[in-house]
Design a protein around this motif. Structure first.
Motif, PDB file in Angstrom:
ATOM      1  N   HIS A 129       4.571  -6.321   7.319  1.00 43.46           N
ATOM      2  CA  HIS A 129       5.951  -6.148   7.793  1.00 43.46           C
ATOM      3  C   HIS A 129       6.269  -4.657   7.767  1.00 43.46           C
ATOM      4  O   HIS A 129       6.654  -4.115   6.721  1.00 43.46           O
ATOM      5  CB  HIS A 129       6.920  -6.939   6.911  1.00 43.46           C
ATOM      6  CG  HIS A 129       6.525  -8.380   6.758  1.00 43.46           C
ATOM      7  ND1 HIS A 129       5.874  -8.862   5.662  1.00 43.46           N
ATOM      8  CD2 HIS A 129       6.645  -9.419   7.621  1.00 43.46           C
ATOM      9  CE1 HIS A 129       5.624 -10.158   5.830  1.00 43.46           C
ATOM     10  NE2 HIS A 129       6.075 -10.523   7.014  1.00 43.46           N
ATOM     11  N   ALA A 130       6.127  -4.048   8.919  1.00 43.87           N
ATOM     12  CA  ALA A 130       6.159  -2.583   8.978  1.00 43.87           C
ATOM     13  C   ALA A 130       7.511  -1.997   8.606  1.00 43.87           C
ATOM     14  O   ALA A 130       7.607  -0.817   8.278  1.00 43.87           O
ATOM     15  CB  ALA A 130       5.770  -2.119  10.380  1.00 43.87           C
ATOM     16  N   GLU A 131       8.564  -2.807   8.668  1.00 42.76           N
ATOM     17  CA  GLU A 131       9.889  -2.263   8.365  1.00 42.76           C
ATOM     18  C   GLU A 131      10.153  -2.161   6.868  1.00 42.76           C
ATOM     19  O   GLU A 131      11.101  -1.515   6.439  1.00 42.76           O
ATOM     20  CB  GLU A 131      10.973  -3.117   9.030  1.00 42.76           C
ATOM     21  CG  GLU A 131      11.272  -4.446   8.358  1.00 42.76           C
ATOM     22  CD  GLU A 131      10.215  -5.521   8.632  1.00 42.76           C
ATOM     23  OE1 GLU A 131       9.252  -5.221   9.332  1.00 42.76           O
ATOM     24  OE2 GLU A 131      10.379  -6.653   8.146  1.00 42.76           O
ATOM     25  N   MET A 132       9.331  -2.825   6.054  1.00 43.81           N
ATOM     26  CA  MET A 132       9.575  -2.831   4.600  1.00 43.81           C
ATOM     27  C   MET A 132       9.206  -1.480   3.980  1.00 43.81           C
ATOM     28  O   MET A 132       8.178  -0.896   4.315  1.00 43.81           O
ATOM     29  CB  MET A 132       8.778  -3.947   3.927  1.00 43.81           C
ATOM     30  CG  MET A 132       9.263  -5.340   4.279  1.00 43.81           C
ATOM     31  SD  MET A 132       8.266  -6.641   3.521  1.00 43.81           S
ATOM     32  CE  MET A 132       8.552  -6.350   1.780  1.00 43.81           C
ATOM     33  N   GLU A 133      10.059  -1.030   3.100  1.00 41.04           N
ATOM     34  CA  GLU A 133       9.831   0.278   2.488  1.00 41.04           C
ATOM     35  C   GLU A 133      10.467   0.313   1.096  1.00 41.04           C
ATOM     36  O   GLU A 133      11.589  -0.164   0.918  1.00 41.04           O
ATOM     37  CB  GLU A 133      10.456   1.377   3.351  1.00 41.04           C
ATOM     38  CG  GLU A 133      10.094   2.784   2.936  1.00 41.04           C
ATOM     39  CD  GLU A 133      10.658   3.804   3.921  1.00 41.04           C
ATOM     40  OE1 GLU A 133       9.902   4.661   4.369  1.00 41.04           O
ATOM     41  OE2 GLU A 133      11.858   3.714   4.245  1.00 41.04           O
ATOM     42  N   PHE A 173       0.851  -1.180   0.000  1.00 41.52           N
ATOM     43  CA  PHE A 173       0.000   0.000   0.000  1.00 41.52           C
ATOM     44  C   PHE A 173       0.889   1.234   0.000  1.00 41.52           C
ATOM     45  O   PHE A 173       2.090   1.156   0.285  1.00 41.52           O
ATOM     46  CB  PHE A 173      -0.957   0.012   1.194  1.00 41.52           C
ATOM     47  CG  PHE A 173      -0.319   0.411   2.502  1.00 41.52           C
ATOM     48  CD1 PHE A 173       0.422  -0.495   3.245  1.00 41.52           C
ATOM     49  CD2 PHE A 173      -0.476   1.705   3.005  1.00 41.52           C
ATOM     50  CE1 PHE A 173       1.004  -0.134   4.456  1.00 41.52           C
ATOM     51  CE2 PHE A 173       0.098   2.077   4.216  1.00 41.52           C
ATOM     52  CZ  PHE A 173       0.833   1.150   4.945  1.00 41.52           C
ATOM     53  N   LYS A 188      16.333  10.505   1.605  1.00 40.73           N
ATOM     54  CA  LYS A 188      16.816  11.145   2.827  1.00 40.73           C
ATOM     55  C   LYS A 188      17.551  12.450   2.564  1.00 40.73           C
ATOM     56  O   LYS A 188      18.179  12.993   3.479  1.00 40.73           O
ATOM     57  CB  LYS A 188      17.735  10.186   3.589  1.00 40.73           C
ATOM     58  CG  LYS A 188      17.032   8.927   4.067  1.00 40.73           C
ATOM     59  CD  LYS A 188      17.986   8.002   4.790  1.00 40.73           C
ATOM     60  CE  LYS A 188      17.262   6.758   5.284  1.00 40.73           C
ATOM     61  NZ  LYS A 188      18.179   5.786   5.901  1.00 40.73           N
ATOM     62  N   PRO A 221       0.760   5.438   1.242  1.00 42.59           N
ATOM     63  CA  PRO A 221       0.017   6.527   1.878  1.00 42.59           C
ATOM     64  C   PRO A 221       0.124   7.838   1.108  1.00 42.59           C
ATOM     65  O   PRO A 221      -0.358   8.864   1.580  1.00 42.59           O
ATOM     66  CB  PRO A 221       0.712   6.641   3.242  1.00 42.59           C
ATOM     67  CG  PRO A 221       2.137   6.279   2.950  1.00 42.59           C
ATOM     68  CD  PRO A 221       2.099   5.257   1.834  1.00 42.59           C
ATOM     69  N   ASP A 222       0.762   7.805  -0.061  1.00 35.63           N
ATOM     70  CA  ASP A 222       1.064   9.048  -0.774  1.00 35.63           C
ATOM     71  C   ASP A 222       0.117   9.285  -1.957  1.00 35.63           C
ATOM     72  O   ASP A 222      -0.453   8.343  -2.518  1.00 35.63           O
ATOM     73  CB  ASP A 222       2.500   9.012  -1.280  1.00 35.63           C
ATOM     74  CG  ASP A 222       3.501   8.861  -0.147  1.00 35.63           C
ATOM     75  OD1 ASP A 222       3.316   9.521   0.895  1.00 35.63           O
ATOM     76  OD2 ASP A 222       4.448   8.068  -0.287  1.00 35.63           O
ATOM     77  N   LEU A 253       4.689   0.443   1.123  1.00 35.35           N
ATOM     78  CA  LEU A 253       4.755  -0.144   2.464  1.00 35.35           C
ATOM     79  C   LEU A 253       4.015  -1.465   2.482  1.00 35.35           C
ATOM     80  O   LEU A 253       3.176  -1.735   1.615  1.00 35.35           O
ATOM     81  CB  LEU A 253       4.147   0.806   3.493  1.00 35.35           C
ATOM     82  CG  LEU A 253       4.843   2.158   3.665  1.00 35.35           C
ATOM     83  CD1 LEU A 253       4.005   3.084   4.541  1.00 35.35           C
ATOM     84  CD2 LEU A 253       6.224   1.978   4.281  1.00 35.35           C
ATOM     85  N   CYS A 254       4.342  -2.253   3.487  1.00 37.42           N
ATOM     86  CA  CYS A 254       3.694  -3.549   3.684  1.00 37.42           C
ATOM     87  C   CYS A 254       3.076  -3.561   5.071  1.00 37.42           C
ATOM     88  O   CYS A 254       3.784  -3.406   6.064  1.00 37.42           O
ATOM     89  CB  CYS A 254       4.715  -4.677   3.543  1.00 37.42           C
ATOM     90  SG  CYS A 254       4.073  -6.301   3.997  1.00 37.42           S
ATOM     91  N   ARG A 255       1.797  -3.726   5.143  1.00 39.77           N
ATOM     92  CA  ARG A 255       1.115  -3.742   6.437  1.00 39.77           C
ATOM     93  C   ARG A 255       1.541  -4.923   7.298  1.00 39.77           C
ATOM     94  O   ARG A 255       1.501  -4.866   8.521  1.00 39.77           O
ATOM     95  CB  ARG A 255      -0.401  -3.821   6.224  1.00 39.77           C
ATOM     96  CG  ARG A 255      -1.058  -2.495   5.933  1.00 39.77           C
ATOM     97  CD  ARG A 255      -1.263  -1.689   7.197  1.00 39.77           C
ATOM     98  NE  ARG A 255      -2.010  -0.466   6.925  1.00 39.77           N
ATOM     99  CZ  ARG A 255      -2.078   0.553   7.769  1.00 39.77           C
ATOM    100  NH1 ARG A 255      -1.445   0.515   8.920  1.00 39.77           N
ATOM    101  NH2 ARG A 255      -2.782   1.622   7.456  1.00 39.77           N
ATOM    102  N   THR A 289       5.580   6.067  -1.656  1.00 40.74           N
ATOM    103  CA  THR A 289       6.236   5.143  -0.739  1.00 40.74           C
ATOM    104  C   THR A 289       5.475   3.827  -0.748  1.00 40.74           C
ATOM    105  O   THR A 289       4.246   3.814  -0.648  1.00 40.74           O
ATOM    106  CB  THR A 289       6.234   5.719   0.688  1.00 40.74           C
ATOM    107  OG1 THR A 289       6.717   7.057   0.647  1.00 40.74           O
ATOM    108  CG2 THR A 289       7.109   4.895   1.611  1.00 40.74           C
TER     109      THR A 289
END
Lengths: 472, 203
Positions: free
Chosen positions: B137-141, B98, B179, B100-101, B133-135, B131
């Motif tokens: 596995h929250a660390e995946m980006e 998913f 970053k 959020p952007d 993301l994986c619900r 971005t």
């Protein structure tokens, strides 16, 4: 007769406390977990551990983050507990954080060879020679950061008793919230059991003395005529100025040079007869504050103003001045005392105020630092049976110390300290103690130390101790 | 790995060029290095031509972003508007995708070896950064970056990049990094003559 008794008792007390501190006092910290995280030497932050250099002090104040820290400085990349983009989803998602990739533990071990002489109440002298306290103390630290704005420190100390049993003390357990808003380093918050920044910034004192500064921290203000000397075995522990508190503290650095501190603490623990199991002796909270300003040298946040940093990183030609205060409330907390006639009485330190000044001067390889403390107490005496108020006094006392540390070689430091305490009870003369110390770094994380302490009023109270301390 | 990263960027650009509209013909490459001081790696910066004349069709085949060993691979995927990205799951554990952007989307959760497609055709102002993301596995980006044209490349670990077949002309060259923020730089491309543009950013 009474005066002599008090005097002798005072001698014994100071001897016991000063000499016995090797087994009890430690707020000194050397945490190799940080060396592992940054793959750097202890010397990056310490002069002779645990004494911090200016860079190490900035690291401490910044919540265990290097001044100007960037991702590439962290050699052990943390484990993500959530992608940074989850910040956009809050409150529909957990705010992201991180933990260290290795268990952030560190161990300090202290071995001591104790040689002591102390004057007893009956006029005899007790001596101990070459008491090998191997080990005397073991400290286990857990410390680090949890992402950009959270840090933590915990310390558990194990000490072996003479009967073979082991005493365990939770010395620190606090979490920090670092620069959660506003300009960087202007606001930090700590919550938990912590060394309040009222005294933690005085930590140069922890270097060359294996003993604490009793004149500041160990004084017992409770007495029919005010305090007579140092506290030992007093329950609950009265407050001179606390080395450790349970509380909440805010602090920050203003324009690299000024440090502000404001805190709130439990204060004195419950009366000996209180069976409620609570940690605070009453519902009132103690408050404290401090303000420091540093002239010259590295900024308190590690800022150098673009100027080159001395190659010898312990040098920090500077003058740091500070003022601090602590106000406590000991109402409804009873200290039980017995009069000369054998009558039981309860004393409450209804409210007390400590104010002090601090200065630390660095000139090349020399560091001279000093603190002065003035305390006032509002003592009320009660009949323990009827709870009737029998009297009240407002005694005051003062104490100060000065210490000089000189770095002979990067691995060898000599130190000398003089401290004095003038108790509130006018019948008790001032306590005066001197300490001479030689500390050598055998390795960056191994320290050998010889220390001589002497009660300047009574020649029979002295000690000569050798210590070996290592951290890994 | 570095070669792969550079080659990957070049390959995407070449594939896209085959589909492009008005531009074509002999071009030259833009090469250089992106250095982000303070970061552990200068990888995964997208170097791109901000604006090129003409319009560009998306590739016929979907671009791919895999979820393998609990990571989005590639970590950063630049595409042109209208590109369909095929999200794979190569792990034995279920993954979700998913973002959020921008218009926000959630493709659901699916098991190993299955895929889901999403077409990036709602970007109104490039660059659009999504971005990933994986619900589960929250660390995946990961990132999908939608750009106006196919003249882009992703840096390798050493920060090197190479954009191939850029038509002659004067452009602004931009850099996107998760970053760091960079100021665009001008670049003039002459036929058959590689241009070199380096970027440095201090965090």
């Amino acid at each position: 007769m009474r005066r002599k008794s008090i005097l002798v008792c005072g001698f014994a007390r100071i001897a016991f406390v000063v000499l016995g501190l090797l087994a009890t006092a430690s707020t000194a910290r050397a945490v190799p977990a940080f060396a592992r995280k940054y793959q750097t030497s202890c010397q990056t932050c310490h002069i002779v551990f645990p004494k911090l250099n200016a860079f190490g002090e900035a690291f401490r104040l910044r919540g265990y983050r290097l001044p100007g820290e960037t991702e590439e400085m962290v050699k052990q990349p943390p484990v993500s507990l959530g992608a940074p983009a989850y910040k956009k989803l809050w409150p529909q998602a957990v705010w992201p954080g991180e933990i260290s990739s290795s268990v952030p533990l560190a161990v300090n071990v202290k071995l001591a060879d104790m040689n002591t002489s102390s004057l007893n109440e009956d006029g005899t002298v007790s001596t101990v020679k070459n008491d090998l306290q191997f080990p005397q103390e073991v400290n286990i630290f857990g410390a680090g950061t949890l992402g950009d704005h959270v840090s933590y420190l915990s310390e558990v100390t194990f000490g072996e008793n003479t009967d073979g049993s082991v005493s365990v003390e939770l010395e620190h357990a606090h979490m920090g919230f670092d620069s959660p808003f506003g300009p960087e380093d202007l606001f930090h918050f700590r919550i938990g059991k912590l060394a309040p920044n009222v005294v933690d910034g005085l930590q140069e004192m922890w270097l060359s003395t294996n003993a604490g500064i009793d004149s500041l921290f160990g004084y017992n203000p409770i007495g029919f005529n005010g305090g007579t000397g140092l506290a030992e075995g007093v329950s609950p522990a009265p407050i001179s100025i606390p080395a450790i508190v349970r509380g909440i503290e805010g602090y920050g650095i203003i324009r690299h040079r000024a440090l502000w501190v404001a805190g709130l603490a439990n204060g004195i623990g419950p009366s000996a007869t209180d069976a409620s199991g609570r940690f605070d002796g009453n519902s009132a909270k103690d408050v404290y504050a401090r303000f420091d300003y540093k002239i010259g040298g590295m900024g308190l946040d590690g800022d150098t103003g673009g100027q080159p940093v001395p190659e010898k990183n312990w040098r920090d030609n500077s003058l740091r001045l500070g003022i601090f205060t602590y106000r406590g409330d000991g109402s409804n907390i009873d200290f039980s005392l017995t009069t000369d006639l054998g009558a039981r009485r309860n004393i409450q330190d209804v409210h007390f105020l400590r104010t002090g000044l601090y200065a630390s001067l660095f000139i090349q390889d020399l560091n001279v630092f000093s603190a002065y403390l003035h305390g006032t107490d509002s003592l009320q005496v009660f009949n323990p049976v009827t709870a009737a108020l029998l009297g009240a006094i407002e005694p005051d006392y003062h104490a100060w110390f000065t210490q000089a540390d000189y770095l002979i070689y990067p691995w060898l430091q000599a130190g000398f300290r003089y401290e004095t305490l003038t108790p509130a009870d006018p019948s008790v003369p001032s306590l005066r103690t001197s300490v001479a110390n030689l500390s050598a770094l055998v390795r960056a994380n191994v320290k050998a130390m010889v220390e001589y302490q002497r009660d300047l009023r009574e020649g029979d109270n002295h000690s000569l101790n050798a210590l070996l301390r290592f951290a890994f | 790995m570095i070669r792969f990263a550079v080659a990957r960027g070049s390959l995407v650009a070449v594939v896209l060029l085959l589909n492009m509209g008005p531009l074509g013909g002999a071009g030259a490459s833009i090469t250089g290095t992106v250095k982000v001081t303070g970061l552990a790696s200068s990888a995964d910066a997208v170097v791109y031509v901000l604006q090129a004349p003409g319009s560009f069709n998306p590739p016929a085949k979907p671009a791919e972003m895999d979820q393998r060993k609990m990571q989005f691979i590639p970590h950063v995927l630049p595409v042109v508007p209208g590109t369909t990205v095929r999200f794979l799951n190569s792990d034995p554990t279920p993954h979700n995708v998913f973002s959020p952007d921008n218009e926000k989307y959630n493709l659901g959760t699916w098991p190993e070896k299955e895929t889901k497609d999403y077409t990036f055709n709602k970007c109104t102002k490039v660059p659009c950064v999504y971005t990933q993301l994986c619900r589960v596995h929250a660390e995946m980006e990961g990132y999908v970056v939608v750009l106006q044209n196919p003249f882009f490349a992703v840096t390798g670990k050493d920060g090197r990049y190479e954009i191939d077949n850029v038509p002659p002309g004067s452009y602004s060259l931009g850099v996107w990094h998760a970053k760091a923020k960079f100021q665009p730089k001008p670049v003039t491309v002459e036929a058959g003559k590689p241009a070199v543009v380096d970027f440095t950013f201090a965090r």
